[in-house]
Scaffold this active site. Structure first.
Site, PDB file in Angstrom:
ATOM      1  N   GLU A   1      -1.935  -0.477  -8.848  1.00 31.57           N
ATOM      2  CA  GLU A   1      -3.385  -0.513  -8.711  1.00 31.57           C
ATOM      3  C   GLU A   1      -3.894   0.877  -8.311  1.00 31.57           C
ATOM      4  O   GLU A   1      -3.339   1.518  -7.429  1.00 31.57           O
ATOM      5  CB  GLU A   1      -3.706  -1.534  -7.614  1.00 31.57           C
ATOM      6  CG  GLU A   1      -5.075  -2.137  -7.699  1.00 31.57           C
ATOM      7  CD  GLU A   1      -5.292  -3.147  -6.570  1.00 31.57           C
ATOM      8  OE1 GLU A   1      -4.433  -4.021  -6.354  1.00 31.57           O
ATOM      9  OE2 GLU A   1      -6.318  -3.034  -5.894  1.00 31.57           O
TER      10      GLU A   1
ATOM     11  N   ASP B   1      -0.334  -0.526  -4.574  1.00 31.47           N
ATOM     12  CA  ASP B   1      -1.723  -0.062  -4.584  1.00 31.47           C
ATOM     13  C   ASP B   1      -1.811   1.290  -3.883  1.00 31.47           C
ATOM     14  O   ASP B   1      -1.585   1.383  -2.676  1.00 31.47           O
ATOM     15  CB  ASP B   1      -2.624  -1.086  -3.869  1.00 31.47           C
ATOM     16  CG  ASP B   1      -4.111  -0.748  -3.964  1.00 31.47           C
ATOM     17  OD1 ASP B   1      -4.449   0.310  -4.544  1.00 31.47           O
ATOM     18  OD2 ASP B   1      -4.929  -1.545  -3.462  1.00 31.47           O
TER      19      ASP B   1
ATOM     20  N   LYS C   1     -13.961  -7.652  -7.043  1.00 32.15           N
ATOM     21  CA  LYS C   1     -14.186  -8.119  -5.666  1.00 32.15           C
ATOM     22  C   LYS C   1     -15.657  -8.514  -5.524  1.00 32.15           C
ATOM     23  O   LYS C   1     -16.542  -7.771  -5.977  1.00 32.15           O
ATOM     24  CB  LYS C   1     -13.880  -7.010  -4.658  1.00 32.15           C
ATOM     25  CG  LYS C   1     -12.414  -6.613  -4.639  1.00 32.15           C
ATOM     26  CD  LYS C   1     -12.160  -5.464  -3.687  1.00 32.15           C
ATOM     27  CE  LYS C   1     -10.696  -5.063  -3.726  1.00 32.15           C
ATOM     28  NZ  LYS C   1     -10.448  -3.801  -3.010  1.00 32.15           N
TER      29      LYS C   1
ATOM     30  N   ASP D   1      -9.219  -0.559  -9.549  1.00 31.60           N
ATOM     31  CA  ASP D   1      -9.972  -1.206  -8.461  1.00 31.60           C
ATOM     32  C   ASP D   1     -11.195  -0.347  -8.139  1.00 31.60           C
ATOM     33  O   ASP D   1     -12.307  -0.634  -8.596  1.00 31.60           O
ATOM     34  CB  ASP D   1      -9.057  -1.398  -7.246  1.00 31.60           C
ATOM     35  CG  ASP D   1      -9.777  -2.048  -6.061  1.00 31.60           C
ATOM     36  OD1 ASP D   1     -10.978  -2.318  -6.157  1.00 31.60           O
ATOM     37  OD2 ASP D   1      -9.130  -2.278  -5.013  1.00 31.60           O
TER      38      ASP D   1
ATOM     39  N   LYS E   1       0.852  -1.190   0.000  1.00 29.64           N
ATOM     40  CA  LYS E   1       0.000   0.000   0.000  1.00 29.64           C
ATOM     41  C   LYS E   1       0.888   1.240   0.000  1.00 29.64           C
ATOM     42  O   LYS E   1       1.851   1.323   0.766  1.00 29.64           O
ATOM     43  CB  LYS E   1      -0.894  -0.004   1.252  1.00 29.64           C
ATOM     44  CG  LYS E   1      -1.907  -1.146   1.271  1.00 29.64           C
ATOM     45  CD  LYS E   1      -2.978  -0.977   0.208  1.00 29.64           C
ATOM     46  CE  LYS E   1      -4.108  -1.986   0.398  1.00 29.64           C
ATOM     47  NZ  LYS E   1      -5.147  -1.844  -0.652  1.00 29.64           N
TER      48      LYS E   1
HETATM   49 MG    MG Z   1      -7.049  -2.022  -4.265  1.00 31.95          MG
END
Ligand code: MG
Length: 336
Positions: free
Chosen positions: A204, A178, A251, A229, A154
């Site tokens: 991402e 991400d 997701k 995403d 992240k």
């Molecule tokens: Mg993500």
């Protein structure tokens, strides 16, 4: 069919920080659908970013009770009916969809991957996610996660390049990044070009979810693949975003379940997009449901159950990063 729901609160092993904020616990919901002596289980991991909470999921399930009909194999009809009763609320619907697949798998005595015609040996490797922290702390986390061959890091801070350098100094793992919408397009182009030397697999969601022109601009000016995403929630988003990114992260909790995820995978392929399947902070129940789809995808980020202390379920296992699907009927998930 009879449906029940109960709230479950899961505690994270370490506080989980992304560019938008930090989480210590997560409040999910487990649903169970009973039919002719069989029970199917599903889980909702509602995300405030997408307008849901434990309370909204419980309210939806109360609304769904009495509206499921009496044929669990009529998934298309059931899920369409729920869409008519209430719009959106994808995590609540994902829990119902998952419970129905679990139920019919159990009634037929076959695991979900078989029901879908998939080969368990082709299940994907999952990444292991490192939440945001200082560069030194993130390097330490990478060392602790050394059993995982793929790390998802992240970012979305002012010291992202230092973070990646610090991790790369101690780890040769495949690294994905991400930003969770944390950069501006200008910052994204600068950062991604600087990160490229550290052998990054893809980036991402660099920028704001609605800035699709920005995504396209970034893609044209960086050497790494860009995966959407937050910008790609439902199947309808795919044709609109196909020219702006290299792939999408699907997701169950964003799209409304296994059935919608399958549609997204096929539509994404028709647009030559790479496909990733990801998760929220979820127990092994919802993670296992998503894991059954991974023979169809390029990348998996299904580590939500590895980030919690009190997983009530056992299902998919992870062996040196490889997802190992359970062979029991339905989702193949058991209570711990
Ligand atoms: Mg993500």
């Amino acid at each position: 069919m009879h449906i029940d729901a109960k709230p479950i609160d899961l505690t994270l092993t370490v506080p989980f920080r992304i560019s938008r904020g930090v989480e210590y616990t997560t409040s999910n919901v487990v649903v169970q659908i009973n039919h002719e002596g069989f029970t199917g289980y599903g889980e909702a991991a509602p995300d405030e970013y997408y307008g849901e909470s434990q309370e909204t999921v419980l309210a939806c399930v109360a609304l769904f009770a009495g509206n499921l009909g009496n044929d669990p194999f009529a998934l298309e009809d059931v899920m369409r009916h729920l869409d008519k009763i209430i719009r959106r609320n994808p995590a609540a619907k994902a829990a119902v969809d998952m419970a129905l697949y679990d139920l019919i798998g159990k009634m037929l005595g076959v695991p979900l991957y078989k029901l879908l015609g998939l080969n368990a040996a082709h299940a994907a490797y999952t990444s292991f996610t490192l939440g945001l922290d200082s560069p030194i702390e993130m390097a330490k986390k990478a060392l602790i996660a050394r059993d995982y061959p793929i790390l998802k890091v992240k970012v979305g801070t002012r010291h992202d390049v230092e973070i990646i350098k610090a991790i790369r100094d101690v780890s040769s793992a495949v690294m994905r990044v991400d930003a969770n919408t944390g950069w501006t397009p200008k910052e994204a182009i600068k950062n991604i070009n600087a990160l490229a030397q550290y052998n990054i697999e893809f980036v991402e969601q660099p920028i704001d979810a609605h800035d699709w022109a920005g995504l396209k601009l970034i893609r044209e000016n960086v050497p790494l693949p860009i995966i959407a995403d937050e910008s790609c929630v439902t199947v309808e988003d795919i044709p609109r975003i196909a020219d702006c990114v290299d792939g999408i992260n699907i997701k169950l909790m964003k799209c409304g379940g296994i059935r919608h995820a399958l549609k997204m995978i096929h539509v994404a392929r028709a647009h030559n997009l790479r496909v990733m399947i990801g998760c929220m902070i979820e127990s092994s129940l919802a993670i296992t449901a998503a894991a059954h789809l991974t023979p169809l995808v390029d990348y998996a980020d299904l580590d939500g159950h590895l980030l919690i202390n009190d997983d009530p379920y056992v299902g998919v296992t992870v062996e040196k990063g490889k997802l190992v699907l359970p062979d029991g009927p339905g989702l193949g998930v058991k209570t711990r």
